[in-house]
Write a protein that holds these residues in place. Structure first.
Motif, short mmCIF file in Angstrom:
data_model
loop_
_atom_site.label_atom_id
_atom_site.label_comp_id
_atom_site.label_asym_id
_atom_site.label_seq_id
_atom_site.Cartn_x
_atom_site.Cartn_y
_atom_site.Cartn_z
N GLN A 32 3.08 15.86 6.77
CA GLN A 32 3.39 14.49 7.16
C GLN A 32 2.11 13.67 7.38
OE1 GLN A 32 6.57 13.55 6.56
NE2 GLN A 32 7.31 13.27 8.64
N LEU A 33 1.13 14.27 8.02
CA LEU A 33 -0.13 13.57 8.24
C LEU A 33 -0.88 13.33 6.93
CD1 LEU A 33 -1.40 15.32 11.49
CD2 LEU A 33 -0.22 13.14 11.28
N CYS A 34 -0.77 14.28 6.01
CA CYS A 34 -1.36 14.05 4.67
C CYS A 34 -0.65 12.90 3.97
CB CYS A 34 -1.27 15.32 3.84
SG CYS A 34 -2.35 16.66 4.40
N GLY A 35 0.66 12.77 4.21
CA GLY A 35 1.41 11.67 3.62
C GLY A 35 0.92 10.31 4.09
N PRO A 40 -0.62 4.94 0.80
CA PRO A 40 -1.23 3.71 0.25
C PRO A 40 -1.32 3.70 -1.26
CG PRO A 40 -2.44 4.41 2.18
CD PRO A 40 -1.43 5.50 1.89
N PHE A 41 -1.37 4.89 -1.91
CA PHE A 41 -1.43 4.92 -3.37
C PHE A 41 -0.12 4.43 -4.00
CE2 PHE A 41 -4.65 8.04 -2.14
CZ PHE A 41 -5.72 7.62 -2.92
N ALA A 42 0.98 4.44 -3.24
CA ALA A 42 2.26 3.97 -3.78
C ALA A 42 2.24 2.49 -4.06
CB ALA A 42 3.39 4.29 -2.80
N GLU A 43 1.32 1.75 -3.43
CA GLU A 43 1.24 0.31 -3.65
C GLU A 43 0.45 -0.03 -4.90
OE1 GLU A 43 -0.25 -1.45 -0.10
OE2 GLU A 43 1.22 -0.47 1.20
N ARG A 44 -0.12 0.98 -5.56
CA ARG A 44 -0.87 0.75 -6.79
C ARG A 44 0.04 0.97 -8.00
NH1 ARG A 44 -6.61 3.94 -5.67
NH2 ARG A 44 -7.13 2.89 -3.70
N ARG A 49 3.28 5.53 -7.58
CA ARG A 49 4.67 5.59 -7.09
C ARG A 49 5.29 6.94 -7.41
NH1 ARG A 49 8.96 2.01 -5.99
NH2 ARG A 49 10.63 3.33 -5.15
N GLY A 50 5.05 7.47 -8.62
CA GLY A 50 5.63 8.76 -8.99
C GLY A 50 5.10 9.89 -8.13
#
Length: 231
Positions: A32-35, A40-44, A49-50
């Motif tokens: 969870q902490l790694c998540g 933030p990479f999901a916003e790129r 997103r994948g």
């Protein structure tokens, strides 16, 4: 007393997989902490997103694994976890407000269910194990994730429920919602995301109360039992 304790420690070092199996809450907490660093990479655009969707499925699986020994039925967590993962994939392939709302609600239900199961696990006996200590942190992250999805659902139902100093006219991102959830739950109040509608403020107040109650009821209990065992 010293011999068997040393043997157990040596056995744990020789079998790291067995150690991980004995402490699923620790694995869930670390992931969870790694998540938090990965989201933030999901916003790129592109692969971000994948990768986050795959990571999210991993978190759901670890959460199910962590609550498998709880008194409540595991099949409920399994159904909610599979449903949440399927809705995330469907929303990523064909984005629509309906799919996004359904995904946020099912995710929130799953994380609340998993957090409740870990709380039941921590209250099951009067002796504190090492995995229960890890469960204190893992439960905190599960509740933070659950409220972040509730905030996301509120934003879909009532656009403009949350504003920020940067681009106040835009919808808030998932990372902003998670940041707001962590700051509310920890009572730091450092978030620049502000609830402006009555329903949004009501949910934020409930989360603030939940954060205080969690520290007062669960964290203090675990700390007290740990000190009592040492005495």
């Amino acid at each position: 007393m010293t011999g068997p304790t040393l043997d157990v420690r040596l056995a744990a070092r020789r079998h790291p997989v067995r150690t991980l199996v004995r402490h699923p809450s620790a694995v869930l907490l670390v992931v969870q902490l790694c998540g938090v660093l990965l989201y933030p990479f999901a916003e790129r655009p592109g692969w971000g997103r994948g990768a986050v969707e795959v990571f999210g499925a991993l978190v759901l699986g670890l959460a199910i694994w962590s609550v498998r020994k709880s008194p409540t039925p595991t099949w409920v967590a399994l159904i909610l976890g599979v449903g949440a993962s399927a809705l995330s994939v469907a929303d990523a392939l064909g984005h629509s407000p309906g799919l996004e709302l359904a995904s946020a609600l099912v995710h929130a239900l799953f994380y609340f269910w998993a957090a409740g199961n870990l709380m039941t696990y921590m209250l099951a006996d009067s002796d504190v194990t090492r995995d229960e200590l890890y469960a204190v942190g893992a439960t905190f992250t599960l509740v933070a994730w659950a409220f972040a999805y509730v905030f996301t659902a509120l934003q879909i139902i009532t656009p403009g429920s949350f504003i920020a100093a940067v681009h106040p006219e835009q919808q808030r991102t998932w990372m902003e919602m998670l940041f707001l959830s962590f700051t509310n739950l920890s009572s730091t109040g450092l978030s620049d995301v502000v609830p402006v509608t009555p329903h949004a403020r009501s949910v934020v107040m409930i989360q603030q109360l939940a954060g205080l109650a969690y520290v007062a009821l669960f964290v203090s209990r675990v700390v007290g039992l740990t000190l009592a065992r040492r005495r």
